[in-house]
Design an enzyme around this catalytic site. Structure first.
Site, PDB file in Angstrom:
ATOM      1  N   ASP A  41       7.546  -5.650  -3.350  1.00  0.00           N
ATOM      2  CA  ASP A  41       7.527  -6.678  -2.223  1.00  0.00           C
ATOM      3  C   ASP A  41       7.491  -7.980  -2.902  1.00  0.00           C
ATOM      4  O   ASP A  41       7.338  -8.341  -4.069  1.00  0.00           O
ATOM      5  CB  ASP A  41       6.299  -6.375  -1.669  1.00  0.00           C
ATOM      6  CG  ASP A  41       6.042  -7.273  -0.201  1.00  0.00           C
ATOM      7  OD1 ASP A  41       6.695  -6.721   0.772  1.00  0.00           O
ATOM      8  OD2 ASP A  41       5.692  -8.152  -0.110  1.00  0.00           O
ATOM      9  N   ARG A  78      15.315  -2.693   3.571  1.00  0.00           N
ATOM     10  CA  ARG A  78      14.349  -2.124   4.118  1.00  0.00           C
ATOM     11  C   ARG A  78      14.656  -0.471   4.263  1.00  0.00           C
ATOM     12  O   ARG A  78      14.116   0.236   5.083  1.00  0.00           O
ATOM     13  CB  ARG A  78      13.324  -2.430   5.144  1.00  0.00           C
ATOM     14  CG  ARG A  78      12.826  -3.674   5.106  1.00  0.00           C
ATOM     15  CD  ARG A  78      11.248  -3.721   4.451  1.00  0.00           C
ATOM     16  NE  ARG A  78      10.681  -4.745   4.039  1.00  0.00           N
ATOM     17  CZ  ARG A  78       9.996  -5.261   4.859  1.00  0.00           C
ATOM     18  NH1 ARG A  78       9.234  -4.854   5.793  1.00  0.00           N
ATOM     19  NH2 ARG A  78       9.233  -6.508   4.330  1.00  0.00           N
ATOM     20  N   ARG A  93       3.187   7.331   0.536  1.00  0.00           N
ATOM     21  CA  ARG A  93       2.249   6.101   0.602  1.00  0.00           C
ATOM     22  C   ARG A  93       0.862   6.583   0.934  1.00  0.00           C
ATOM     23  O   ARG A  93       0.166   6.082   0.053  1.00  0.00           O
ATOM     24  CB  ARG A  93       2.752   5.299   1.824  1.00  0.00           C
ATOM     25  CG  ARG A  93       2.124   4.050   1.749  1.00  0.00           C
ATOM     26  CD  ARG A  93       1.981   3.298   2.976  1.00  0.00           C
ATOM     27  NE  ARG A  93       0.732   2.574   3.219  1.00  0.00           N
ATOM     28  CZ  ARG A  93       0.510   1.548   3.733  1.00  0.00           C
ATOM     29  NH1 ARG A  93       1.412   0.769   4.709  1.00  0.00           N
ATOM     30  NH2 ARG A  93      -0.727   1.155   3.978  1.00  0.00           N
ATOM     31  N   TYR A 112       4.137 -18.120   2.802  1.00  0.00           N
ATOM     32  CA  TYR A 112       2.844 -17.094   2.379  1.00  0.00           C
ATOM     33  C   TYR A 112       1.818 -17.575   1.860  1.00  0.00           C
ATOM     34  O   TYR A 112       0.668 -17.372   2.250  1.00  0.00           O
ATOM     35  CB  TYR A 112       3.088 -15.769   2.163  1.00  0.00           C
ATOM     36  CG  TYR A 112       4.176 -14.854   2.938  1.00  0.00           C
ATOM     37  CD1 TYR A 112       3.685 -14.319   4.000  1.00  0.00           C
ATOM     38  CD2 TYR A 112       5.486 -14.901   2.905  1.00  0.00           C
ATOM     39  CE1 TYR A 112       4.462 -13.512   4.803  1.00  0.00           C
ATOM     40  CE2 TYR A 112       6.346 -14.249   3.809  1.00  0.00           C
ATOM     41  CZ  TYR A 112       5.703 -13.324   4.801  1.00  0.00           C
ATOM     42  OH  TYR A 112       6.534 -12.886   5.553  1.00  0.00           O
ATOM     43  N   ARG A 167       8.721   2.587   6.392  1.00  0.00           N
ATOM     44  CA  ARG A 167       7.707   3.698   7.152  1.00  0.00           C
ATOM     45  C   ARG A 167       8.714   4.404   8.093  1.00  0.00           C
ATOM     46  O   ARG A 167       8.150   5.241   8.871  1.00  0.00           O
ATOM     47  CB  ARG A 167       6.851   2.627   7.955  1.00  0.00           C
ATOM     48  CG  ARG A 167       5.729   2.223   7.118  1.00  0.00           C
ATOM     49  CD  ARG A 167       5.070   1.056   7.538  1.00  0.00           C
ATOM     50  NE  ARG A 167       5.930  -0.025   7.729  1.00  0.00           N
ATOM     51  CZ  ARG A 167       5.353  -1.012   8.327  1.00  0.00           C
ATOM     52  NH1 ARG A 167       4.194  -1.286   8.714  1.00  0.00           N
ATOM     53  NH2 ARG A 167       5.845  -2.209   8.426  1.00  0.00           N
TER      54      ARG A 167
END
Ligand code: 1CP
Length: 345
Positions: free
Chosen positions: A78, A28, A41, A151, A32
């Site tokens: 992702d 990562r 973004r 998921y 962010r």
């Protein structure tokens, strides 16, 4: 470029060469905690729009490299683009993480439609490769079958994936068919990433720690071995890093002995001195600083890094975190970490 490309320290370390100071990158590392990421973004519209926009995805992949002298870039994408490309709906609500409609039956897998959906990821890789500094390597990635099944069956994270765990235990035949389908799709996606310019691959089994006893071998290790086996056949020169998070030591030993990944990525709870003794003779360990220590910065981080560097002095090692950068992490802490790795001679 091959794994023995002498100009790229990251690929040399994956080729089991002791490189000192060791190469460094962070899970990562694009994301962010970087203001320029938040700006790009916003320009893209949504997280998924960013993932499927090759120019902007390449831009955010390269952003951390402009700030920090990292040895590798991981393509911005992702793990959930695979279920999405199998026709599952996927949304990312602001601040809430991913949402999918929980799976019933088996997902569609039409290879042509699957690859057409994922073409922007391959285009982002080719675009990134053009802007990469000479000594930096490009990593492609995918989620592991178990973590993707989590998921897909529960439709969201943060809950411990009770439906996936129950399905795995109560309906093993159906669950096995789902895993088989995912293995096939994952190999195709990873292989295409290599064709588009990925020089190494990482497979994330982030939720392997939910498996117990023999389930670890059946649903984490066996599918990972099938993936590394297929990739070794298709792309023998491409090193594969496996990240089976929170598995017992014997599972790591078993992967290092039977799976022949180039590297095993260790979470922060793994004993790195044990890994240096037991795993390092066979594979290259990667990890395993605590993302919480990176968030906090200061002396505790320095101490932990110095301890890690003693492991890196005894053989091949890739410096990384035990999990992804936390979004509140000050970018200066990342700069200090990378500088301290580089200073070590
Ligand atoms: O708001 C935002 O901008 C989205 C935050 C975000 C980011 C930056 C998500 C949503 N995904 C990503 C990028 C990403 N995801 C990368 C590439 C960037 C890099 O590493 O530099 C990678 C490799 C991933 C992999 C990923 N996605 C994993 C495996 C690694 C891990 O963290 O364990 C997992 C589990 C996901 C699912 C996911 N995607 C995003 C979130 C918030 C989550 C986790 C949800 C949960 O907690 O269950």
């Amino acid at each position: 470029m091959t794994a023995s490309d002498p100009t790229k320290p990251f690929l040399r370390a994956l080729n089991h060469e002791a490189v000192f100071p060791p190469p460094v990158w962070l899970m990562r590392q694009a994301g962010r905690y970087l203001p320029e990421y938040r700006e790009t973004r916003a320009e893209a519209g949504s997280f998924l729009d960013l993932c499927y926009n090759p120019k902007l995805a390449a831009e955010v992949t390269l952003q951390p490299l402009r700030r920090f002298p990292l040895d590798a870039a991981i393509i911005f994408s992702d793990i959930l683009v695979i279920p999405h490309a199998m026709g599952r709906d996927l949304t990312f609500a602001e601040g809430e993480g991913p949402r999918l409609t929980p799976l019933e039956g088996l997902p569609d897998y039409d290879p042509a439609a699957f690859l057409a959906h994922l073409q922007p990821v391959y285009d982002a890789l080719s675009e990134t490769a053009k802007g990469l500094p000479d000594a930096t390597s490009l990593i492609g990635f995918a989620g592991a079958p178990w973590t993707l099944a989590c998921y897909m069956l529960d439709g969201r994270g943060g809950t411990g994936f009770p439906r996936a765990v129950e399905t795995m235990r109560q309906k093993p035949t159906y669950f096995g068919q789902l895993i088989d389908r995912l293995v096939e799709a994952i190999v195709v996606h990873l292989s295409k990433q290599v064709e588009a310019g990925a020089e190494a691959l990482q497979v994330f089994d982030s939720w392997a720690g939910l498996l117990e006893g023999p389930e670890v071998a059946q649903w984490c290790l066996a599918p990972l071995l099938r993936i590394t086996g297929e990739l070794a056949r298709l792309h023998p020169q491409i090193p594969v890093i496996l990240f089976p998070r929170q598995v017992p030591q014997e599972a790591l030993v078993s992967l290092a002995e039977d799976g022949r990944p180039a590297a095993l990525s260790l979470d922060q709870d793994q004993d790195r001195h044990w890994a240096a003794k037991t795993l390092q003779p066979r594979i290259t360990p990667q990890g395993n600083l605590s993302p919480d220590l990176l968030l906090a910065g200061g002396d505790a981080l320095k101490h932990d890094l110095d301890d890690l560097l003693t492991c890196a002095a005894s053989g091949p090692w890739i410096v990384n975190l035990g999990h992804g950068v936390i979004k509140e992490t000050p970018p200066e802490h990342v700069a200090a970490l990378v500088a301290r790795v580089r200073q070590h001679t």
